[in-house]
Design a protein around this motif. Structure first.
Motif, PDB file in Angstrom:
ATOM      1  N   VAL A 124      -6.559  16.622  19.011  1.00 54.36           N
ATOM      2  CA  VAL A 124      -7.067  17.996  19.090  1.00 54.36           C
ATOM      3  C   VAL A 124      -8.557  18.025  18.760  1.00 54.36           C
ATOM      4  CG1 VAL A 124      -6.944  20.308  18.073  1.00 54.36           C
ATOM      5  CG2 VAL A 124      -4.834  19.053  18.588  1.00 54.36           C
ATOM      6  N   GLY A 125      -8.947  17.309  17.708  1.00 53.00           N
ATOM      7  CA  GLY A 125     -10.350  17.284  17.313  1.00 53.00           C
ATOM      8  C   GLY A 125     -11.256  16.673  18.363  1.00 53.00           C
ATOM      9  N   LEU A 126     -10.794  15.616  19.002  1.00 54.59           N
ATOM     10  CA  LEU A 126     -11.592  14.975  20.049  1.00 54.59           C
ATOM     11  C   LEU A 126     -11.759  15.892  21.250  1.00 54.59           C
ATOM     12  CD1 LEU A 126     -10.112  11.373  19.833  1.00 54.59           C
ATOM     13  CD2 LEU A 126     -12.445  12.054  19.235  1.00 54.59           C
ATOM     14  N   CYS A 127     -10.718  16.647  21.564  1.00 57.81           N
ATOM     15  CA  CYS A 127     -10.834  17.612  22.659  1.00 57.81           C
ATOM     16  C   CYS A 127     -11.880  18.667  22.318  1.00 57.81           C
ATOM     17  CB  CYS A 127      -9.484  18.280  22.927  1.00 57.81           C
ATOM     18  SG  CYS A 127      -8.255  17.227  23.728  1.00 57.81           S
ATOM     19  N   ALA A 134     -12.968   9.452  24.473  1.00 53.53           N
ATOM     20  CA  ALA A 134     -12.253   9.135  23.239  1.00 53.53           C
ATOM     21  C   ALA A 134     -10.889   9.809  23.205  1.00 53.53           C
ATOM     22  CB  ALA A 134     -13.081   9.558  22.033  1.00 53.53           C
ATOM     23  N   ALA A 135     -10.783  11.010  23.758  1.00 54.75           N
ATOM     24  CA  ALA A 135      -9.507  11.711  23.794  1.00 54.75           C
ATOM     25  C   ALA A 135      -8.495  10.960  24.656  1.00 54.75           C
ATOM     26  CB  ALA A 135      -9.701  13.131  24.314  1.00 54.75           C
ATOM     27  N   LEU A 136      -8.946  10.465  25.792  1.00 56.13           N
ATOM     28  CA  LEU A 136      -8.047   9.711  26.665  1.00 56.13           C
ATOM     29  C   LEU A 136      -7.615   8.408  26.002  1.00 56.13           C
ATOM     30  CD1 LEU A 136      -9.720  10.252  30.158  1.00 56.13           C
ATOM     31  CD2 LEU A 136      -8.031  11.657  28.981  1.00 56.13           C
ATOM     32  N   GLN A 137      -8.527   7.794  25.270  1.00 58.23           N
ATOM     33  CA  GLN A 137      -8.188   6.571  24.540  1.00 58.23           C
ATOM     34  C   GLN A 137      -7.186   6.874  23.425  1.00 58.23           C
ATOM     35  OE1 GLN A 137      -8.949   3.457  25.302  1.00 58.23           O
ATOM     36  NE2 GLN A 137      -7.731   2.753  23.559  1.00 58.23           N
ATOM     37  N   ARG A 138      -7.321   8.035  22.790  1.00 59.48           N
ATOM     38  CA  ARG A 138      -6.381   8.411  21.731  1.00 59.48           C
ATOM     39  C   ARG A 138      -4.969   8.559  22.278  1.00 59.48           C
ATOM     40  NH1 ARG A 138      -4.509   7.627  16.896  1.00 59.48           N
ATOM     41  NH2 ARG A 138      -3.428   9.444  16.013  1.00 59.48           N
ATOM     42  N   VAL A 139      -4.831   9.046  23.488  1.00 56.86           N
ATOM     43  CA  VAL A 139      -3.512   9.148  24.110  1.00 56.86           C
ATOM     44  C   VAL A 139      -2.874   7.765  24.228  1.00 56.86           C
ATOM     45  CG1 VAL A 139      -2.235   9.781  26.187  1.00 56.86           C
ATOM     46  CG2 VAL A 139      -4.088  11.245  25.374  1.00 56.86           C
ATOM     47  N   LYS A 140      -3.640   6.799  24.640  1.00 60.09           N
ATOM     48  CA  LYS A 140      -3.121   5.439  24.758  1.00 60.09           C
ATOM     49  C   LYS A 140      -2.655   4.916  23.409  1.00 60.09           C
ATOM     50  CE  LYS A 140      -6.100   4.413  28.725  1.00 60.09           C
ATOM     51  NZ  LYS A 140      -7.215   3.580  29.241  1.00 60.09           N
ATOM     52  N   GLN A 141      -3.386   5.254  22.348  1.00 59.77           N
ATOM     53  CA  GLN A 141      -2.994   4.839  21.002  1.00 59.77           C
ATOM     54  C   GLN A 141      -1.683   5.511  20.588  1.00 59.77           C
ATOM     55  OE1 GLN A 141      -6.432   5.947  18.739  1.00 59.77           O
ATOM     56  NE2 GLN A 141      -7.641   4.163  19.369  1.00 59.77           N
ATOM     57  N   LEU A 142      -1.528   6.769  20.921  1.00 59.54           N
ATOM     58  CA  LEU A 142      -0.294   7.473  20.592  1.00 59.54           C
ATOM     59  C   LEU A 142       0.900   6.876  21.331  1.00 59.54           C
ATOM     60  CD1 LEU A 142      -1.574  11.173  20.625  1.00 59.54           C
ATOM     61  CD2 LEU A 142      -0.846   9.861  18.627  1.00 59.54           C
ATOM     62  N   LEU A 143       0.685   6.497  22.567  1.00 57.15           N
ATOM     63  CA  LEU A 143       1.760   5.893  23.348  1.00 57.15           C
ATOM     64  C   LEU A 143       2.179   4.549  22.755  1.00 57.15           C
ATOM     65  CD1 LEU A 143       0.566   6.733  26.973  1.00 57.15           C
ATOM     66  CD2 LEU A 143       2.347   7.872  25.641  1.00 57.15           C
ATOM     67  N   GLU A 144       1.233   3.836  22.225  1.00 54.49           N
ATOM     68  CA  GLU A 144       1.531   2.521  21.636  1.00 54.49           C
ATOM     69  C   GLU A 144       2.423   2.632  20.410  1.00 54.49           C
ATOM     70  OE1 GLU A 144      -2.278   0.858  20.881  1.00 54.49           O
ATOM     71  OE2 GLU A 144      -2.669   0.329  22.987  1.00 54.49           O
ATOM     72  N   VAL A 145       2.371   3.757  19.716  1.00 57.36           N
ATOM     73  CA  VAL A 145       3.200   3.945  18.520  1.00 57.36           C
ATOM     74  C   VAL A 145       4.317   4.960  18.774  1.00 57.36           C
ATOM     75  CG1 VAL A 145       1.383   3.277  16.924  1.00 57.36           C
ATOM     76  CG2 VAL A 145       1.570   5.680  17.628  1.00 57.36           C
ATOM     77  N   ALA A 157      -2.750  23.169  21.963  1.00 58.95           N
ATOM     78  CA  ALA A 157      -3.342  23.636  20.706  1.00 58.95           C
ATOM     79  C   ALA A 157      -4.858  23.631  20.803  1.00 58.95           C
ATOM     80  CB  ALA A 157      -2.879  22.755  19.554  1.00 58.95           C
ATOM     81  N   ALA A 158      -5.420  22.581  21.382  1.00 52.49           N
ATOM     82  CA  ALA A 158      -6.869  22.492  21.538  1.00 52.49           C
ATOM     83  C   ALA A 158      -7.393  23.589  22.459  1.00 52.49           C
ATOM     84  CB  ALA A 158      -7.252  21.117  22.084  1.00 52.49           C
ATOM     85  N   LEU A 159      -6.679  23.846  23.544  1.00 58.33           N
ATOM     86  CA  LEU A 159      -7.100  24.882  24.478  1.00 58.33           C
ATOM     87  C   LEU A 159      -7.121  26.253  23.797  1.00 58.33           C
ATOM     88  CD1 LEU A 159      -7.844  25.764  27.353  1.00 58.33           C
ATOM     89  CD2 LEU A 159      -5.391  25.924  27.859  1.00 58.33           C
ATOM     90  N   CYS A 160      -6.085  26.541  23.011  1.00 58.35           N
ATOM     91  CA  CYS A 160      -6.037  27.832  22.321  1.00 58.35           C
ATOM     92  C   CYS A 160      -7.181  27.973  21.320  1.00 58.35           C
ATOM     93  CB  CYS A 160      -4.697  27.996  21.613  1.00 58.35           C
ATOM     94  SG  CYS A 160      -3.298  28.215  22.735  1.00 58.35           S
ATOM     95  N   ARG A 161      -7.496  26.891  20.602  1.00 61.48           N
ATOM     96  CA  ARG A 161      -8.579  26.963  19.624  1.00 61.48           C
ATOM     97  C   ARG A 161      -9.931  27.127  20.316  1.00 61.48           C
ATOM     98  NH1 ARG A 161      -6.672  22.375  15.158  1.00 61.48           N
ATOM     99  NH2 ARG A 161      -4.511  23.112  15.046  1.00 61.48           N
ATOM    100  N   TRP A 162     -10.113  26.406  21.418  1.00 61.99           N
ATOM    101  CA  TRP A 162     -11.359  26.570  22.180  1.00 61.99           C
ATOM    102  C   TRP A 162     -11.495  28.013  22.641  1.00 61.99           C
ATOM    103  CZ3 TRP A 162     -12.052  28.322  27.162  1.00 61.99           C
ATOM    104  CH2 TRP A 162     -13.365  28.227  27.656  1.00 61.99           C
ATOM    105  N   LEU A 163     -10.415  28.579  23.129  1.00 64.69           N
ATOM    106  CA  LEU A 163     -10.447  29.936  23.651  1.00 64.69           C
ATOM    107  C   LEU A 163     -10.773  30.944  22.557  1.00 64.69           C
ATOM    108  CD1 LEU A 163      -8.313  31.488  26.320  1.00 64.69           C
ATOM    109  CD2 LEU A 163      -8.161  32.564  24.076  1.00 64.69           C
ATOM    110  N   ARG A 164     -10.169  30.769  21.383  1.00 65.80           N
ATOM    111  CA  ARG A 164     -10.422  31.691  20.282  1.00 65.80           C
ATOM    112  C   ARG A 164     -11.893  31.658  19.855  1.00 65.80           C
ATOM    113  NH1 ARG A 164      -6.941  35.519  18.346  1.00 65.80           N
ATOM    114  NH2 ARG A 164      -7.401  35.008  16.172  1.00 65.80           N
ATOM    115  N   ARG A 165     -12.468  30.458  19.883  1.00 65.33           N
ATOM    116  CA  ARG A 165     -13.859  30.317  19.474  1.00 65.33           C
ATOM    117  C   ARG A 165     -14.827  30.823  20.547  1.00 65.33           C
ATOM    118  NH1 ARG A 165     -13.463  24.071  17.104  1.00 65.33           N
ATOM    119  NH2 ARG A 165     -11.860  24.528  15.519  1.00 65.33           N
ATOM    120  N   THR A 166     -14.415  30.720  21.788  1.00 63.05           N
ATOM    121  CA  THR A 166     -15.304  31.005  22.910  1.00 63.05           C
ATOM    122  C   THR A 166     -15.278  32.458  23.357  1.00 63.05           C
ATOM    123  OG1 THR A 166     -14.995  28.728  23.694  1.00 63.05           O
ATOM    124  CG2 THR A 166     -15.869  30.315  25.275  1.00 63.05           C
TER     125      THR A 166
END
Length: 258
Positions: A124-127, A134-145, A157-166
């Protein structure tokens, strides 16, 4: 009065239902998708996002009344992050200048009730930092675990937070453009077909996404809400995520309003 509305993800599901509903009401809809659309682009790529602005501008003479940033995926893949967050935000940003000439400009995104389910804080933070690589790389890390189940909820969640701020900024609210989102529950579309094929699957999904009011919905339900949010009647909603989820929000979060 006829309005010109851009709808992404228009070839199927919620996007298609929204396109058909708006057209039935007399609006002109410019459909955007990776196939079978007025504008065929790939919103997972920077090139596709740039082409979106160019093609829509050419088709509309540089003036539109509303944007429905609806395109999305629900797979545990980097492409889901690329479309659900970076593609949606880019859609709204690159088309915003075309809204300026409208007498009643409107913009809306399709989020999800999954925005308040468990998510990966780092993704969420990277988005939100707009670091797509870095966000796409984080997905690969999540898949590995074996945590791919967090990908979809994190993008929403990231989209909603961006929208609230914007939404309250000079570029949006200050320019008279209401920017909001919908948060659907389970919608029976091609995207969810593999999750709702059997009664056992449906009951399992309902245990995770309770929908006491009428259960799963067809795409026409969120389409009607999207249509109102981009209508001239919506003058004061700003940065709101309107949950159309059969009660999931109230069951899961109880008294909490955010």
């Amino acid at each position: 009065m006829m309005r010109t509305v851009v709808v992404t993800g228009s070839a199927s599901g919620i996007g298609r239902a929204t396109k058909e509903l708006l057209e039935s009401r007399g609006d002109r809809v410019v459909g955007v998708d990776i196939h079978d659309a007025d504008v065929v682009v790939d919103l997972t790529t920077e090139e596709g996002r740039a082409d979106l602005a160019t093609r829509v501008g050419e088709l509309t003479g540089g003036r539109i009344d509303a944007v429905v940033a609806n395109a999305g995926l629900a797979t545990p893949t980097p492409q889901t992050v690329a479309v659900n967050f970076f593609g949606a935000v880019a859609t709204l940003e690159v088309l915003r200048p075309l809204l300026v000439g409208s007498d009643a400009p409107r913009a809306v995104a399709t989020a999800s009730m999954a925005s308040f389910l468990p998510a990966d804080d780092e993704l969420v933070g990277l988005c939100l930092a707009r670091d797509e690589a870095a966000a796409l790389q984080r997905v690969k890390q999540l898949l590995e675990v074996d945590q791919g189940n967090l990908v979809y909820s994190s993008t929403k969640a990231a989209l909603c937070r961006w929208l609230r701020r914007t939404a309250p900024t000079p570029e949006w609210a200050g320019a008279g453009i209401p920017l909001n989102a919908i948060g659907p529950g389970v919608v029976e579309t091609p995207m969810t077909a593999d999750l709702t094929a059997t009664e056992e699957q449906r009951q399992g999904l309902l245990s995770m996404v309770p929908m006491p009011l009428n259960g799963f919905m067809g795409p026409d339900v969120p389409a009607r809400l999207l249509a109102w949010l981009v209508s001239e009647e919506n003058t004061h909603l700003c940065g709101q995520v309107v949950f159309v989820d059969g009660g999931s929000d109230t069951v899961i979060r109880g008294d909490a309003t955010w």
